[in-house]
Scaffold this motif. Sequence first.
Motif, PDB file in Angstrom:
ATOM      1  N   THR A   1     124.214   4.679 -15.806  1.00 37.21           N
ATOM      2  CA  THR A   1     123.722   3.356 -16.204  1.00 37.21           C
ATOM      3  C   THR A   1     124.859   2.455 -16.669  1.00 37.21           C
ATOM      4  O   THR A   1     124.964   1.286 -16.265  1.00 37.21           O
TER       5      THR A   1
ATOM      6  N   VAL B   1     122.767  10.458 -16.645  1.00 33.63           N
ATOM      7  CA  VAL B   1     121.940   9.276 -16.369  1.00 33.63           C
ATOM      8  C   VAL B   1     122.481   8.082 -17.135  1.00 33.63           C
ATOM      9  O   VAL B   1     122.583   6.966 -16.610  1.00 33.63           O
TER      10      VAL B   1
ATOM     11  N   SER C   1     116.873  -0.790 -17.583  1.00 31.78           N
ATOM     12  CA  SER C   1     117.372   0.568 -17.434  1.00 31.78           C
ATOM     13  C   SER C   1     117.244   1.346 -18.741  1.00 31.78           C
ATOM     14  O   SER C   1     116.908   2.537 -18.737  1.00 31.78           O
TER      15      SER C   1
ATOM     16  N   LYS D   1     114.103   3.107 -13.473  1.00 34.47           N
ATOM     17  CA  LYS D   1     115.547   3.088 -13.233  1.00 34.47           C
ATOM     18  C   LYS D   1     115.875   2.965 -11.751  1.00 34.47           C
ATOM     19  O   LYS D   1     116.950   2.477 -11.389  1.00 34.47           O
ATOM     20  N   SER D   2     114.971   3.394 -10.884  1.00 37.65           N
ATOM     21  CA  SER D   2     115.205   3.282  -9.443  1.00 37.65           C
ATOM     22  C   SER D   2     114.558   2.039  -8.839  1.00 37.65           C
ATOM     23  O   SER D   2     114.536   1.885  -7.615  1.00 37.65           O
TER      24      SER D   2
ATOM     25  N   SER E   1     115.400   4.744 -19.545  1.00 35.51           N
ATOM     26  CA  SER E   1     116.084   5.849 -20.217  1.00 35.51           C
ATOM     27  C   SER E   1     115.306   6.316 -21.442  1.00 35.51           C
ATOM     28  O   SER E   1     115.225   7.512 -21.726  1.00 35.51           O
TER      29      SER E   1
ATOM     30  N   LEU F   1     112.077   7.398 -14.571  1.00 39.84           N
ATOM     31  CA  LEU F   1     112.957   7.392 -13.396  1.00 39.84           C
ATOM     32  C   LEU F   1     112.522   6.354 -12.374  1.00 39.84           C
ATOM     33  O   LEU F   1     113.360   5.817 -11.639  1.00 39.84           O
TER      34      LEU F   1
ATOM     35  N   TYR G   1     118.713   8.615  -9.000  1.00 42.39           N
ATOM     36  CA  TYR G   1     117.568   8.795  -9.896  1.00 42.39           C
ATOM     37  C   TYR G   1     116.380   9.407  -9.149  1.00 42.39           C
ATOM     38  O   TYR G   1     115.663  10.258  -9.693  1.00 42.39           O
TER      39      TYR G   1
END
Length: 497
Positions: free
Chosen positions: A145, A141, A171, A228-229, A175, A225, A261
């Motif tokens: 990134t 992950v 991000s 991040k998406s 994380s 997640l 993700y």
Amino acid sequence: MNFVQNFPAVSILLCLFAGIISSGLKKKAARFVNTVLISIVGFLSLCTLIYVMGTGESFVYVMGMFPAPWGNEIRAGVLEAFTALFFCIIMLLSLAGGRKKLADEVEEGKTFLYYVLMDLLLASLLALVYTNDLFTAYVFVEINTIAACGLIMIRQNGRTIEAAARYMIMSLLGSGLLLMGLCMLYDLTGHLLMSNIKEQIKWVYVSGQYRIPLLVTIALLSVGLAIKSALFPFHAWLPDAYGYSTVSSAAILSSLVSKGYIFLLIKIIYRVVGFEIFYESRIVDVLFVFGLMGMIFGSISAIRENDVRRMIAFSSVAQIGYIYMGIGMGTQAGMEASIFHIFSHAATKSLLFIGAIGLTDVSGGSRQFIELTGSAYRNKWAGVTFTVGSLSMVGVPLFSGFISKLLFAQAAVQNDVKMLPALIILGISTILNAIYFMKTVIRIYTPVEERKYESITFKDMKLYVAALACFIILNVVLGVSSQPIADIIGQGLAMFS
């Protein structure tokens, strides 16, 4: 062990080694290595898919032959192999479609770095798809990134630096939440392998102990997640990141990175937490609401945009909302619709970004709608491509977007509690999609009295046109041959359980 079972691990290692090798090569050599790499990994993924479809069972590859809980595992089933193959196809076509433009967007001495980042990005995506170990998932992950951030800022103008900074901040927040969730999960279960964690979570849930810590853990994993998406309202970084990066980067970031993700989240739902426990945690209701909000507000933002690249980017916010709406339904049908939309959106959004750059190139480089007037006549292939992508996004039959919306509608009808809001928002979102995409199609096909810009010829853009044609074919194949894909998704989810 069958020889084919080595292919997932070999694919990841090949990508990592290619990144190392390409760091010492020049532009053309690094590009050649990248193209060969994606082709080989795609072939290995195809072989893996044929193998698991033949056996009807998934398989586990133990790294270094060290058993749990010390060893690291890779797990491959029908859905994992198909996703890996699909990701390779999208990446290869996106790079081919943006190759000619890359020379203008990236400095000559830094082009090899672009392909190094692509190699690492592919490695991380494959690891997220195949891994059966949560710690390995977290490591890749972070690799994902860093590679994505590099692809945004490699163009090096003020907007991309700002976009990369925003992306990195959001991000890293995602994380951090993901890492906190993994730490709590390890504290609750004492394991990092997905199958082992699932067994322990079942025991914890049945025993009634640690219900609140388990709920917090599931929430942290899901929200991390989701950030991040780029699920609404965590999407602030997305428009600039997609809108100002190189055209290939925009296509790959929108179609693959966020989907990696989401695919990991789906694996966590099925293979770590368990579908029933995840549903009973009610986290699905939160994802459902945010998904519906993303479908509306992402489309409204797209309507208000006057920049075609940013409009396409805001459209991605709405489409990610579709995926989370399906996940939030908490049913098998909703999950299958979401996974199909991952493939549909990947094929269509890359098509739109690659097509849009052809329209702006014949409009003096301007991305403003007023300057795009009549651009479809100056670049006929880009005009047709953008129209096909727009029709797919709206949900016109024969294209993949229609199947996605049909599957979402069918899933909503099967859910008595969430049927009404899902169908209403699905209908409103479709209307909003039609407003901003058809507005753009009408604009690019509106004749202009004076031809201020030069037209483009096929001789200048052979590779570009070939990539566009392949994207269109892929989109139509997904639209007219949806049943085999749906069968693969259903079979893959059954292997997850």
